[in-house]
Design an enzyme around this catalytic site. Structure first.
Site, PDB file in Angstrom:
ATOM      1  N   ASP A  92      -8.031  -5.250  -0.238  1.00  0.00           N
ATOM      2  CA  ASP A  92      -8.521  -6.105  -1.321  1.00  0.00           C
ATOM      3  C   ASP A  92      -8.163  -7.580  -1.135  1.00  0.00           C
ATOM      4  O   ASP A  92      -8.624  -8.424  -1.895  1.00  0.00           O
ATOM      5  CB  ASP A  92      -7.962  -5.626  -2.669  1.00  0.00           C
ATOM      6  CG  ASP A  92      -8.484  -4.249  -3.035  1.00  0.00           C
ATOM      7  OD1 ASP A  92      -9.677  -4.007  -2.796  1.00  0.00           O
ATOM      8  OD2 ASP A  92      -7.715  -3.429  -3.553  1.00  0.00           O
ATOM      9  N   HIS A 141       0.835  -1.192   0.000  1.00  0.00           N
ATOM     10  CA  HIS A 141       0.000   0.000   0.000  1.00  0.00           C
ATOM     11  C   HIS A 141       0.869   1.240   0.000  1.00  0.00           C
ATOM     12  O   HIS A 141       1.933   1.240   0.620  1.00  0.00           O
ATOM     13  CB  HIS A 141      -0.929   0.020   1.229  1.00  0.00           C
ATOM     14  CG  HIS A 141      -2.072   0.962   1.052  1.00  0.00           C
ATOM     15  ND1 HIS A 141      -1.971   2.296   1.352  1.00  0.00           N
ATOM     16  CD2 HIS A 141      -3.306   0.763   0.540  1.00  0.00           C
ATOM     17  CE1 HIS A 141      -3.123   2.874   1.053  1.00  0.00           C
ATOM     18  NE2 HIS A 141      -3.948   1.969   0.558  1.00  0.00           N
TER      19      HIS A 141
HETATM   20  N1  CMC Z   1       4.144  -7.628  -4.928  1.00  0.00           N
HETATM   21  C1  CMC Z   1       5.491  -7.604  -5.084  1.00  0.00           C
HETATM   22  N2  CMC Z   1       6.234  -6.505  -4.915  1.00  0.00           N
HETATM   23  C2  CMC Z   1       5.623  -5.376  -4.560  1.00  0.00           C
HETATM   24  C3  CMC Z   1       4.209  -5.320  -4.380  1.00  0.00           C
HETATM   25  C4  CMC Z   1       3.476  -6.491  -4.582  1.00  0.00           C
HETATM   26  N3  CMC Z   1       2.156  -6.500  -4.420  1.00  0.00           N
HETATM   27  N4  CMC Z   1       3.870  -4.071  -4.040  1.00  0.00           N
HETATM   28  C5  CMC Z   1       4.999  -3.353  -4.002  1.00  0.00           C
HETATM   29  N5  CMC Z   1       6.072  -4.129  -4.316  1.00  0.00           N
HETATM   30  C6  CMC Z   1       7.490  -3.730  -4.304  1.00  0.00           C
HETATM   31  C7  CMC Z   1       7.857  -2.888  -5.501  1.00  0.00           C
HETATM   32  O1  CMC Z   1       8.314  -3.691  -6.570  1.00  0.00           O
HETATM   33  C8  CMC Z   1       8.927  -1.995  -4.933  1.00  0.00           C
HETATM   34  O2  CMC Z   1      10.113  -2.754  -4.857  1.00  0.00           O
HETATM   35  P1  CMC Z   1      11.579  -2.052  -4.977  1.00  0.00           P
HETATM   36  O3  CMC Z   1      11.732  -1.232  -3.733  1.00  0.00           O
HETATM   37  O4  CMC Z   1      12.528  -3.197  -5.072  1.00  0.00           O
HETATM   38  O5  CMC Z   1      11.538  -1.206  -6.217  1.00  0.00           O
HETATM   39  C9  CMC Z   1       8.465  -1.725  -3.511  1.00  0.00           C
HETATM   40  O6  CMC Z   1       7.674  -2.880  -3.162  1.00  0.00           O
HETATM   41  C10 CMC Z   1       7.624  -0.462  -3.354  1.00  0.00           C
HETATM   42  O7  CMC Z   1       6.521  -0.549  -4.240  1.00  0.00           O
HETATM   43  P2  CMC Z   1       5.962   0.642  -5.144  1.00  0.00           P
HETATM   44  O8  CMC Z   1       5.294   0.064  -6.348  1.00  0.00           O
HETATM   45  O9  CMC Z   1       7.028   1.673  -5.355  1.00  0.00           O
HETATM   46  O10 CMC Z   1       4.892   1.248  -4.134  1.00  0.00           O
HETATM   47  P3  CMC Z   1       3.709   2.196  -4.511  1.00  0.00           P
HETATM   48  O11 CMC Z   1       3.361   2.939  -3.296  1.00  0.00           O
HETATM   49  O12 CMC Z   1       4.004   2.970  -5.757  1.00  0.00           O
HETATM   50  O13 CMC Z   1       2.511   1.172  -4.920  1.00  0.00           O
HETATM   51  C11 CMC Z   1       0.696  -0.327  -4.737  1.00  0.00           C
HETATM   52  C12 CMC Z   1       1.502   0.784  -4.058  1.00  0.00           C
HETATM   53  C13 CMC Z   1      -0.543  -0.624  -3.905  1.00  0.00           C
HETATM   54  C14 CMC Z   1       0.235   0.156  -6.125  1.00  0.00           C
HETATM   55  C15 CMC Z   1       1.574  -1.604  -4.865  1.00  0.00           C
HETATM   56  O14 CMC Z   1       1.917  -2.081  -3.578  1.00  0.00           O
HETATM   57  C16 CMC Z   1       0.907  -2.707  -5.686  1.00  0.00           C
HETATM   58  O15 CMC Z   1       1.030  -2.719  -6.908  1.00  0.00           O
HETATM   59  N6  CMC Z   1       0.176  -3.679  -5.024  1.00  0.00           N
HETATM   60  C17 CMC Z   1      -0.562  -4.698  -5.740  1.00  0.00           C
HETATM   61  C18 CMC Z   1      -1.901  -4.140  -6.231  1.00  0.00           C
HETATM   62  C19 CMC Z   1      -2.890  -3.930  -5.102  1.00  0.00           C
HETATM   63  O16 CMC Z   1      -3.104  -4.790  -4.260  1.00  0.00           O
HETATM   64  N7  CMC Z   1      -3.548  -2.773  -5.109  1.00  0.00           N
HETATM   65  C20 CMC Z   1      -4.575  -2.440  -4.111  1.00  0.00           C
HETATM   66  C21 CMC Z   1      -4.129  -1.330  -3.222  1.00  0.00           C
HETATM   67  S1  CMC Z   1      -5.147  -1.095  -1.750  1.00  0.00           S
HETATM   68  C22 CMC Z   1      -6.749  -0.697  -2.203  1.00  0.00           C
HETATM   69  C23 CMC Z   1      -6.892   0.219  -3.341  1.00  0.00           C
HETATM   70  O17 CMC Z   1      -6.203   1.234  -3.481  1.00  0.00           O
HETATM   71  O18 CMC Z   1      -7.765  -0.041  -4.151  1.00  0.00           O
END
Ligand code: CMC
Length: 391
Positions: free
Chosen positions: A327, A270
């Site tokens: 989710d 998140h």
């Molecule tokens: N699985 C594997 N790696 C992950 C995941 C994941 N679900 N989420 C984040 N990471 C890694 C990412 O690759 C990055 O790694 P590194 O530091 O090596 O580059 C690190 O964790 C930080 O992630 P980020 O993508 O920079 O974080 P963000 O704040 O931009 O993204 C997020 C947040 C929710 C989009 C992301 O965690 C994600 O894609 N999660 C999966 C999709 C999901 O479940 N979304 C629902 C969010 S909650 C409810 C809603 O908003 O609807």
């Protein structure tokens, strides 16, 4: 052009002041207008929470009666909207249909030309009343079943369930366990400060576009798999793991190499919560409760728990502070309630609607300026035009 600070994804940019939702990502705290999400989920009804978010205070009995009665009276959708609906392919994704029909509402319910009267409250009531009706159309049509009209002697959630599940050929009675589970889920989704879809609603609305167009844009933003669309992705992922023999560690390994595999654990991570997502905590418990009360045995729940356990013991997830989000378990509950996978994100939209409305209203009342981010230009410097025959 002056100095521009770059903040891709707005990770650290405050776009507004807001008095609606308080969120502390480090401590896993979420409050609507000062009330904890735990308290509201346990004690309030979804429409009370909607009123609280939109108007700032919990309603008195009288205020609630007026609010609820107006919503009951507006649940019917203009029959001409059905003609638009009928033009969609039968297997159209319900989110595409929902955003289109909410956008169409701006054409069906325009403000009177030149009218000075503030009609915002009427539009708010229409949105809250009609969106569940529209949502059920997609489900019924997908089955080839006749549509159900809303029944205004039913409360908000039973009315939705009745439109979804009742059939003219047999009696249908709303199960209070199902209605209560849905009440909790909708409350937990009702607002989440400046997330992607809400920021979209505010940005579109900041040009003074109407509320239907703004919320339709929010629905489109919610659909994406990184946002609300994750609830559908989670169940599909859990089903894949099951079909693949149930080896959760294989999927944890794939997610650890997200950069090369392109695979993320849906329902994990998140932007703001770095300890735990308080909504996920409530939902995980609710999933256990609801499935046992309904006598549903869904093997996917065990896979989800195993996956969570494996990820939470893995350094990759621990070091990046990745925890299950809202989710992760919600889809398992929706499924136990009989809601099909392609409707999961629609359920999120019905839950988030009061938050979008509250944020849109606050944005207007605060007279926020038009939203207009800047950029750092990286393209070509000035060059001379070359006529096409010389290129
Ligand atoms: N699985 C594997 N790696 C992950 C995941 C994941 N679900 N989420 C984040 N990471 C890694 C990412 O690759 C990055 O790694 P590194 O530091 O090596 O580059 C690190 O964790 C930080 O992630 P980020 O993508 O920079 O974080 P963000 O704040 O931009 O993204 C997020 C947040 C929710 C989009 C992301 O965690 C994600 O894609 N999660 C999966 C999709 C999901 O479940 N979304 C629902 C969010 S909650 C409810 C809603 O908003 O609807």
């Amino acid at each position: 052009t002056g100095y521009v600070t770059l903040d891709r994804g707005y990770k650290n940019t405050g776009a507004t002041k807001s008095a609606i939702t308080f969120l502390d990502g480090e401590q896993g705290i979420l409050q609507y207008r000062g009330y904890s999400i735990e308290d509201l989920a346990a004690k309030a009804s979804f429409l009370e929470v909607a009123y609280l978010l939109i108007y700032g205070e919990l309603p008195t009995q009288e205020q609630f009666a007026t609010f609820e009665t107006s919503i009951r009276r507006h649940t019917l959708v203009n029959e001409d909207m059905r003609k638009i609906f009928d033009g969609f392919p039968v297997n159209a994704h319900p989110m595409g249909v929902l955003s289109s029909l909410v956008s169409a509402m701006s054409a069906f319910y325009p403000d009177l030309e030149g009218s000075k009267e503030d009609t915002t409250d009427q539009h708010i009531i229409r949105l809250l009343a009609k969106m569940p009706t529209i949502a059920t159309w997609s489900y019924k049509r997908g089955l080839g079943h006749p549509m159900n009209y809303p029944k205004n002697n039913l409360d908000y959630i039973p009315n939705f369930l009745n439109m979804m599940f009742s059939l003219p050929v047999e009696d249908y009675k709303v199960d209070p366990v199902v209605a209560e589970a849905l009440n909790v889920l909708l409350i937990l989704h009702a607002d989440h400060e400046q997330n992607c879809s809400t920021s979209t609603v505010r940005l579109v609305g900041s040009s003074q576009a109407n509320i239907y167009s703004s919320i339709s844009a929010g629905i489109s933003a919610l659909w994406g798999p990184l946002h609300g669309g994750a609830n559908q992705e989670v169940i599909e992922m859990l089903e894949d793991i099951k079909a693949d023999g149930g080896d959760v560690s294989k999927y944890v390994d794939m997610a650890k190499n997200a950069k090369t595999t392109g695979f993320r654990l849906f329902g994990f991570g998140h932007r703001v919560y770095k300890n735990f997502d308080p909504r996920a905590r409530i939902i995980k418990k609710a999933a256990d409760d609801v499935l046992s009360k309904l006598g549903v045995n869904d093997p996917v729940l065990e896979i989800a728990k195993g996956l969570e356990e494996a990820a939470l013991h893995d350094d990759y997830f621990v070091s990046r502070k990745l925890y299950p989000n809202v989710d992760f378990y919600s889809g398992i509950i929706y499924r136990a309630l009989g809601i099909p996978t392609n409707m999961f994100t629609v359920m999120f939209a019905i839950g988030r609607l009061p938050g979008w409305i509250a944020q849109w209203k606050e944005m207007r009342e605060q007279k926020e300026p038009i939203g207009r981010p800047r950029q750092i230009y990286t393209g070509a410097t000035l060059r001379e035009f070359v006529p096409i025959e010389k290129r």
